[in-house]
Design a protein around this motif. Structure first.
Motif, short mmCIF file in Angstrom:
data_model
loop_
_atom_site.label_atom_id
_atom_site.label_comp_id
_atom_site.label_asym_id
_atom_site.label_seq_id
_atom_site.Cartn_x
_atom_site.Cartn_y
_atom_site.Cartn_z
N GLN A 87 0.83 -1.20 0.00
CA GLN A 87 0.00 0.00 0.00
C GLN A 87 0.87 1.26 0.00
N VAL A 88 1.95 1.24 0.78
CA VAL A 88 2.85 2.38 0.81
C VAL A 88 3.46 2.61 -0.57
N ALA A 89 3.89 1.53 -1.21
CA ALA A 89 4.49 1.65 -2.54
C ALA A 89 3.49 2.24 -3.53
N LEU A 90 2.25 1.78 -3.46
CA LEU A 90 1.22 2.31 -4.37
C LEU A 90 0.95 3.79 -4.09
N LEU A 91 0.84 4.15 -2.83
CA LEU A 91 0.60 5.56 -2.49
C LEU A 91 1.75 6.45 -2.95
N LEU A 118 5.28 -0.90 -10.45
CA LEU A 118 5.57 -1.57 -9.17
C LEU A 118 5.90 -3.05 -9.34
N LEU A 119 5.89 -3.51 -10.60
CA LEU A 119 6.16 -4.92 -10.90
C LEU A 119 5.21 -5.84 -10.16
N MET A 120 3.93 -5.49 -10.22
CA MET A 120 2.89 -6.28 -9.56
C MET A 120 1.84 -6.67 -10.59
N LYS A 121 1.05 -7.66 -10.25
CA LYS A 121 -0.06 -8.05 -11.12
C LYS A 121 -1.18 -7.01 -10.98
N PRO A 122 -1.83 -6.69 -12.10
CA PRO A 122 -2.91 -5.68 -12.04
C PRO A 122 -4.01 -6.03 -11.04
N ASN A 123 -4.35 -7.32 -10.91
CA ASN A 123 -5.41 -7.67 -9.95
C ASN A 123 -4.96 -7.41 -8.51
N ALA A 164 -6.69 -4.74 -5.94
CA ALA A 164 -7.09 -5.05 -4.56
C ALA A 164 -6.55 -4.00 -3.59
N LEU A 165 -5.30 -3.57 -3.80
CA LEU A 165 -4.73 -2.51 -2.96
C LEU A 165 -5.50 -1.21 -3.13
N VAL A 166 -5.87 -0.90 -4.36
CA VAL A 166 -6.65 0.32 -4.63
C VAL A 166 -7.97 0.25 -3.88
N SER A 167 -8.63 -0.91 -3.90
CA SER A 167 -9.91 -1.06 -3.19
C SER A 167 -9.72 -0.83 -1.69
N GLN A 168 -8.66 -1.40 -1.11
CA GLN A 168 -8.40 -1.23 0.32
C GLN A 168 -8.14 0.24 0.66
N LEU A 169 -7.32 0.88 -0.16
CA LEU A 169 -6.97 2.28 0.11
C LEU A 169 -8.15 3.21 -0.15
N GLY A 224 -10.21 5.73 2.55
CA GLY A 224 -10.21 7.15 2.25
C GLY A 224 -8.84 7.72 1.93
N GLU A 225 -7.92 6.87 1.47
CA GLU A 225 -6.57 7.34 1.16
C GLU A 225 -6.33 7.51 -0.34
N LEU A 226 -7.23 6.95 -1.14
CA LEU A 226 -7.06 6.98 -2.58
C LEU A 226 -8.43 7.15 -3.23
N GLU A 227 -8.45 7.81 -4.36
CA GLU A 227 -9.70 7.99 -5.12
C GLU A 227 -9.51 7.40 -6.51
N ARG A 228 -10.59 6.78 -7.00
CA ARG A 228 -10.65 6.34 -8.40
C ARG A 228 -11.52 7.34 -9.14
N ARG A 229 -11.00 7.85 -10.25
CA ARG A 229 -11.80 8.76 -11.07
C ARG A 229 -11.87 8.17 -12.48
N GLN A 230 -13.11 8.03 -12.96
CA GLN A 230 -13.31 7.44 -14.29
C GLN A 230 -12.71 8.30 -15.38
#
Length: 157
Positions: free
Chosen positions: A46-50, A68-73, A77-82, A86-92
């Protein structure tokens, strides 16, 4: 006649020293921050993604996964957790509704800035005890470490 294995031995010594030193530096910084920073530290992924989103505001999940050399899924999942925390937003994406762009929330942006400031302060304090020669070597090493990171990142998996 020079020993043709000398460059390989030098590379082996430097590789061993880096593989020991860099994680130790990371751990020391994390422990110092944990003592002073009032918020719990999220898991490393999560820290790496942030941190990635802080550098590349508006990136997609796919871009984050590649960087980040990670699988998109797993990144999803990290995006969903964050997002739930309330630490991350998804914008279409305006052109393609299937694509979401990642953005830090204001509180997340502030926390990352606070952690970076602490890290920089600790490093500055430690650097004050270095000699001029050590500072010159460290300054030169930063460029080399950046190149090494790029080479490792682009190497075939």
């Amino acid at each position: 006649m020079s020993d043709s294995s000398a460059p390989e031995q030098r590379i082996d010594r430097v590789a061993a020293a880096l593989s020991a030193c860099l994680p130790a530096l990371h751990r020391v910084l994390e422990r110092r921050i944990a003592r002073e920073y009032p918020h719990p530290r999220p898991p490393e992924g999560q820290v790496a993604l942030l941190r990635f989103v802080a550098q590349r505001e508006g990136a997609t999940v796919r871009e984050a996964a590649e960087a980040l050399l990670m699988k998109p899924n797993n990144v999803s999942a990290l995006v969903s957790q964050l997002t739930e925390r309330g630490e991350l937003e998804r914008r279409q994406d305006s052109a393609d509704k299937r694509i979401a762009h990642l953005h830090l929330t204001d509180s997340s942006r502030q926390r990352i800035a606070e952690v970076c400031a602490l890290e920089e302060r600790y490093l500055r304090q430690a650097m004050l005890s270095l000699t001029d020669g050590e500072m010159d070597a460290l300054g030169s090493a930063v460029g080399a470490l950046s190149a090494l990171t790029r080479n490792l990142h682009s190497a075939p998996r």
